[in-house]
Design a protein around this motif. Sequence first.
Motif, short mmCIF file in Angstrom:
data_model
loop_
_atom_site.label_atom_id
_atom_site.label_comp_id
_atom_site.label_asym_id
_atom_site.label_seq_id
_atom_site.Cartn_x
_atom_site.Cartn_y
_atom_site.Cartn_z
N SER A 103 10.79 -3.08 -39.21
CA SER A 103 12.13 -2.51 -40.42
C SER A 103 11.64 -1.69 -40.88
O SER A 103 13.19 -0.05 -41.39
CB SER A 103 12.96 -3.95 -40.63
OG SER A 103 14.00 -3.35 -42.08
N LEU A 104 11.26 -1.38 -41.94
CA LEU A 104 11.01 -0.66 -43.07
C LEU A 104 10.25 0.92 -42.43
O LEU A 104 10.58 2.35 -42.21
CB LEU A 104 9.44 -0.79 -43.95
CG LEU A 104 9.86 -2.05 -44.49
CD1 LEU A 104 8.53 -2.77 -45.99
CD2 LEU A 104 11.13 -1.40 -45.51
N ALA A 105 10.01 0.67 -41.63
CA ALA A 105 9.61 1.44 -40.20
C ALA A 105 10.46 2.51 -39.72
O ALA A 105 11.05 4.16 -39.04
CB ALA A 105 8.28 1.41 -39.18
N ASP A 106 11.42 2.23 -38.96
CA ASP A 106 12.76 2.29 -38.63
C ASP A 106 13.58 2.96 -39.51
O ASP A 106 14.16 4.01 -39.60
CB ASP A 106 13.55 1.02 -37.97
CG ASP A 106 13.62 0.37 -36.59
OD1 ASP A 106 11.99 1.45 -36.24
OD2 ASP A 106 14.30 -0.20 -36.07
N ARG A 107 13.42 2.34 -40.28
CA ARG A 107 14.28 2.85 -41.92
C ARG A 107 13.62 4.51 -42.55
O ARG A 107 14.69 5.48 -42.57
CB ARG A 107 14.07 1.64 -43.06
CG ARG A 107 15.10 2.48 -44.43
CD ARG A 107 15.66 1.78 -45.03
NE ARG A 107 15.84 0.28 -44.88
CZ ARG A 107 15.78 -0.86 -45.47
NH1 ARG A 107 15.19 -1.15 -46.69
NH2 ARG A 107 16.91 -2.31 -45.44
N ALA A 108 12.61 4.32 -42.50
CA ALA A 108 11.43 5.45 -42.69
C ALA A 108 11.79 6.67 -41.51
O ALA A 108 11.97 8.08 -41.92
CB ALA A 108 10.10 5.30 -42.75
N ARG A 109 12.09 6.28 -40.15
CA ARG A 109 12.63 7.09 -39.77
C ARG A 109 13.78 8.07 -39.85
O ARG A 109 14.39 9.47 -39.59
CB ARG A 109 12.02 6.47 -37.55
CG ARG A 109 11.92 7.73 -36.60
CD ARG A 109 11.97 6.61 -35.60
NE ARG A 109 10.55 6.30 -35.72
CZ ARG A 109 11.14 4.32 -35.46
NH1 ARG A 109 11.65 3.86 -35.25
NH2 ARG A 109 9.88 3.44 -34.95
N TRP A 110 14.58 7.11 -39.79
CA TRP A 110 16.12 7.37 -39.88
C TRP A 110 16.33 7.81 -40.71
O TRP A 110 17.23 9.02 -40.72
CB TRP A 110 17.00 6.19 -40.22
CG TRP A 110 18.48 6.26 -40.60
CD1 TRP A 110 19.15 6.27 -39.24
CD2 TRP A 110 19.06 6.67 -40.99
NE1 TRP A 110 21.10 6.97 -39.63
CE2 TRP A 110 20.52 6.61 -41.00
CE3 TRP A 110 19.33 6.21 -42.56
CZ2 TRP A 110 21.19 7.22 -41.65
CZ3 TRP A 110 19.75 6.32 -43.76
CH2 TRP A 110 21.25 6.77 -43.02
N ARG A 111 15.24 7.80 -42.06
CA ARG A 111 15.83 8.99 -43.37
C ARG A 111 15.07 10.03 -43.02
O ARG A 111 15.86 10.91 -43.57
CB ARG A 111 15.16 8.37 -44.84
CG ARG A 111 15.93 7.16 -45.66
CD ARG A 111 14.68 7.31 -46.78
NE ARG A 111 15.35 5.77 -47.35
CZ ARG A 111 14.63 4.76 -47.95
NH1 ARG A 111 13.10 4.96 -47.12
NH2 ARG A 111 15.36 3.53 -47.30
N ARG A 112 13.27 10.16 -42.27
CA ARG A 112 13.19 11.84 -42.16
C ARG A 112 14.41 12.54 -41.19
O ARG A 112 14.64 13.49 -41.00
CB ARG A 112 11.80 11.63 -41.36
CG ARG A 112 10.91 11.47 -42.35
CD ARG A 112 9.67 11.21 -41.54
NE ARG A 112 9.68 10.27 -40.57
CZ ARG A 112 9.23 9.08 -40.71
NH1 ARG A 112 8.61 8.37 -41.61
NH2 ARG A 112 8.90 8.48 -39.64
#
Length: 190
Positions: A26-35
Motif C-alpha cells: 500500500s505504501l509503495a503504491d501510494r508513493a508511486r501514485w504521488r510520483r
Amino acid sequence: MSTFLTQLPALLGVLVGTLGTILATSLADRARWRRSQNVRWDERRLDAYVEYAHAIKESHAVALRMTADHRPGSHSHPIDRDDGLARLAEADARRTIVWENLLLLGDEPTVVAAAGWRDAVWQVERLARGIVESPPDISEMLTRVNEARDGYYRAARRSLGVRGGSVEQSAALRQALLERSAPASDVRAS
C-alpha cells in the motif's frame, strides 16, 4: 488445545507477515501514485509556462513592429497600424486564455513574475496603440521588458526544478541596443 497453542506462533507470524506485506504494498503504491501525479502536473505546468511565454512574445513582437519608427536603428520590420492593432487584439485574446492556465498551474513566484513581464510588455503595447507618447529613451522601456522576461524564466525554471545556470539575456540585449543606437563614430571609438 495443545496443538493449537503450538501452532499459534506460526499463525501469528503468518498474520503479521501478511499485514506487513499489505502495508508495504500500500505504501509503495501510494508513493508511486504521488510520483506519477507530480510528473503529470509538472508536464502540464511546463506547458502552461511555455504557452504563456509564446503568447507574451507574440504581443511583444507585434508591438515592436508597430513601434519600429520610434526606435532608431531598429531591426523590426514595420507593420501597418491597422494590421498591427488587429494582431495585437488576437494576441491579447490568446494571452488571456493562457493566463488562466498559468494561474491554475503556476506557483506564486512564477505568476508574480509573469504579471511583471505582462505589465512591461503592456507599456510597449500602449505606445504601439498610441495611448502614450514615445518616451525620450525607449531603450529603458525595452530593458524593463527584457529584465521582466528574465525574471519570469528564472521563476519558471526554479518552479520546475530546472538546473543548468543562468539563461538571462537582458544585459546582452541592452548592450546590443546601446551599440545599435550609438552613432557610428562612438561605436568605432569603443
